[in-house]
Design a protein around this motif. Sequence first.
Motif, PDB file in Angstrom:
ATOM      1  N   PRO A   1      -5.311   8.201  -1.591  1.00 11.07           N
ATOM      2  CA  PRO A   1      -6.137   7.072  -1.142  1.00 11.07           C
ATOM      3  C   PRO A   1      -5.332   5.955  -0.496  1.00 11.07           C
ATOM      4  O   PRO A   1      -5.827   5.283   0.425  1.00 11.07           O
ATOM      5  CB  PRO A   1      -6.806   6.596  -2.437  1.00 11.07           C
ATOM      6  N   TYR A   2      -4.107   5.746  -0.971  1.00  9.23           N
ATOM      7  CA  TYR A   2      -3.278   4.689  -0.389  1.00  9.23           C
ATOM      8  C   TYR A   2      -2.765   5.092   0.989  1.00  9.23           C
ATOM      9  O   TYR A   2      -2.786   4.281   1.929  1.00  9.23           O
ATOM     10  CB  TYR A   2      -2.118   4.365  -1.321  1.00  9.23           C
TER      11      TYR A   2
ATOM     12  N   VAL B   1       0.832  -1.205   0.000  1.00 15.49           N
ATOM     13  CA  VAL B   1       0.000   0.000   0.000  1.00 15.49           C
ATOM     14  C   VAL B   1       0.869   1.258   0.000  1.00 15.49           C
ATOM     15  O   VAL B   1       0.621   2.209  -0.757  1.00 15.49           O
ATOM     16  CB  VAL B   1      -0.939  -0.005   1.219  1.00 15.49           C
ATOM     17  N   LEU B   2       1.922   1.276   0.834  1.00 13.08           N
ATOM     18  CA  LEU B   2       2.756   2.474   0.904  1.00 13.08           C
ATOM     19  C   LEU B   2       3.608   2.635  -0.355  1.00 13.08           C
ATOM     20  O   LEU B   2       3.862   3.757  -0.802  1.00 13.08           O
ATOM     21  CB  LEU B   2       3.633   2.444   2.153  1.00 13.08           C
ATOM     22  N   MET B   3       4.054   1.514  -0.950  1.00 11.69           N
ATOM     23  CA  MET B   3       4.766   1.619  -2.228  1.00 11.69           C
ATOM     24  C   MET B   3       3.848   2.169  -3.306  1.00 11.69           C
ATOM     25  O   MET B   3       4.290   2.952  -4.164  1.00 11.69           O
ATOM     26  CB  MET B   3       5.317   0.254  -2.641  1.00 11.69           C
ATOM     27  N   ALA B   4       2.576   1.775  -3.291  1.00 10.89           N
ATOM     28  CA  ALA B   4       1.615   2.323  -4.255  1.00 10.89           C
ATOM     29  C   ALA B   4       1.483   3.827  -4.082  1.00 10.89           C
ATOM     30  O   ALA B   4       1.441   4.578  -5.068  1.00 10.89           O
ATOM     31  CB  ALA B   4       0.257   1.637  -4.089  1.00 10.89           C
ATOM     32  N   ALA B   5       1.443   4.286  -2.838  1.00 11.67           N
ATOM     33  CA  ALA B   5       1.361   5.723  -2.578  1.00 11.67           C
ATOM     34  C   ALA B   5       2.585   6.441  -3.122  1.00 11.67           C
ATOM     35  O   ALA B   5       2.485   7.495  -3.774  1.00 11.67           O
ATOM     36  CB  ALA B   5       1.215   5.978  -1.073  1.00 11.67           C
ATOM     37  N   GLU B   6       3.760   5.877  -2.862  1.00  9.91           N
ATOM     38  CA  GLU B   6       4.997   6.509  -3.318  1.00  9.91           C
ATOM     39  C   GLU B   6       5.074   6.583  -4.844  1.00  9.91           C
ATOM     40  O   GLU B   6       5.397   7.634  -5.415  1.00  9.91           O
ATOM     41  CB  GLU B   6       6.198   5.736  -2.777  1.00  9.91           C
TER      42      GLU B   6
END
Length: 594
Positions: free
Chosen positions: A427-428, A409-414
């Motif tokens: 959203p992530y 999830v945090l990699m998706a945000a980054e």
Amino acid sequence: MKKIIYIAGVMMGLFLTSCEDGLEAPAKSTLDESTIFSNYDLAKGAVDGIKEPFGQTNSYRGRFLPWYGMNTDIEWYNSSTSGNDNSDLVTYDAKPNNSNMNSANNAWAMMYSGIERANLCINGLRTYGDAVPGTDMGYLLGEALTLRAIYYADLMKAWGDVVARFEPINTSTLYLPKSNRDIIYKQLLDDLAEASELVPWPNESSLTGTVEQVNKAFVKGFRARLALVAGGYSQYPDGVRLSTDPDLSRDKMYALALQECKDVIASGTTQLEGSFEELWRKYNRDEINAGGESLWEIPFSSGRGRWLFTFAVRHRSVDQYTGQARGGQGGPTPFMFYEYDPSDLRQDVTCVPYEWGDADKDTKIAQQQLTGIDSWAFGKFRYEWKDSYVTSSNDDGTNFMYMRYAEVVLMAAEAANELEGPGSAAPYLRMLRERAFDPADWSTMVDGYINGLGSKEEMFQAIVKEHKLEFCGEMLRKQALIRWNLLGDKLEEAKAKMYDLRNTTGEYSDVPQTVYYEIGEDGESLVTYGIERGETDNRSADFAYSMDWATPDEIEDEKIETLYTFDPDQHQFWPIWQVFLDASNGQLKNDYGY
């Protein structure tokens, strides 16, 4: 039932270890390759054997996992000193002859042992196994490719450029020099793309019902992690920089990572645990059913594994919770507790200011006792949360959680922030923040916080901060700081924070200098006043005991300075140990200032 990491069977005749990188040419098997890799049960035994080196005494179990990853801006070795071989491993000052590591059966050798086993399995399955998507043999090939990638990813994480071996050893390839890591990363990214087509999602098959077996969610998440590492900064022999390989450009790697993370999230096959505390209670209870937050774990048997032994809240003696008096080797940096908002539910789970003292000689019951502010414990790991009572003197049987869904999830945000901007990342980030706070606090700690991140840089800094709040104690931070090119800066900042904390100045002016405490009504748990910010009243009349807390005597200069004793950006990696240099026929050498 948890998989026993030692795999016995006739196919083990395929695999031998020793030599310059831990390997010699394999002995002739008592069974022919065509027999082994055309029979599912035999082939499965061989693939399971790839995991066996994880549990060797001086491999992941006793050398790699206990030492790689400490001493960042959020985690440190609780016994750091100058000029000590153990401390040198974490203070960026390791030497090739380090007494803790310089042995022929060390993690370097065991990782290459696992790689050779994987190479033999991959070749055998490709040649004899009819290993195609949708088949059990195909799954074994996908698992073998993934396990090989794990060993290589950890080799490069610890040593930078390493020897590339993607075929079984023969006499002409016995001695090889190091390869540029970019070549290896590209091979691993291709291998994991293939593996993701071969292995099912969690619980999609009987083969992926536990997190001790590789599944598609893990493969994709792991591929995303590798992409971000390959496309990020690291120390090369000519300095700290990005890769110059166009195939590993930041934009390409961020795009790859984002797509893989989106695939995992959209699959719905894994999820955040509803409670941060329950996530870690389940982990300590050895719950291994797939479909929760854990994506893949190194499977240790009850007689192997040293994660709690090394990092759990310390127990000074055998007591009501453990027959093993261990834990407490590392912990959060002294200021880490104060990085959390007091309403953050991760704070008390992650940062624990106590240990378990000596048990009463008659009742065998121990009580919690306050530790100094420079000796916090990782509260995610607790013997007292296990269902089983550990009796081994050396091992605790707890798996190592190699990756969990929160990281995806945090990699998706980054990646979304880098490619599309903060609106796409929000959203992530929200998913993690909502789990971290009570719904009553969401308007300020989730909505208000995220809405205030108006630029790409502000969102990136928020992600860097969220990473430390979410993953403290999981030994992910060092590699993340390296790829963000923040390792040296964040460690320097950490030293400055510790000086401010011990002087109660700057952002720590409201941290108490005295803690008051006593044992509560349950007869074993501490009740305290003076740990939280603002708890500065004199409460000596209300508590039986007191302790100096944030003072110069409690966080000494020498301990602060041993967060790192050599420039972290000049020693991002360990040196290759001397025993392997000596046995390499002149092919191996150390870079990075060693």
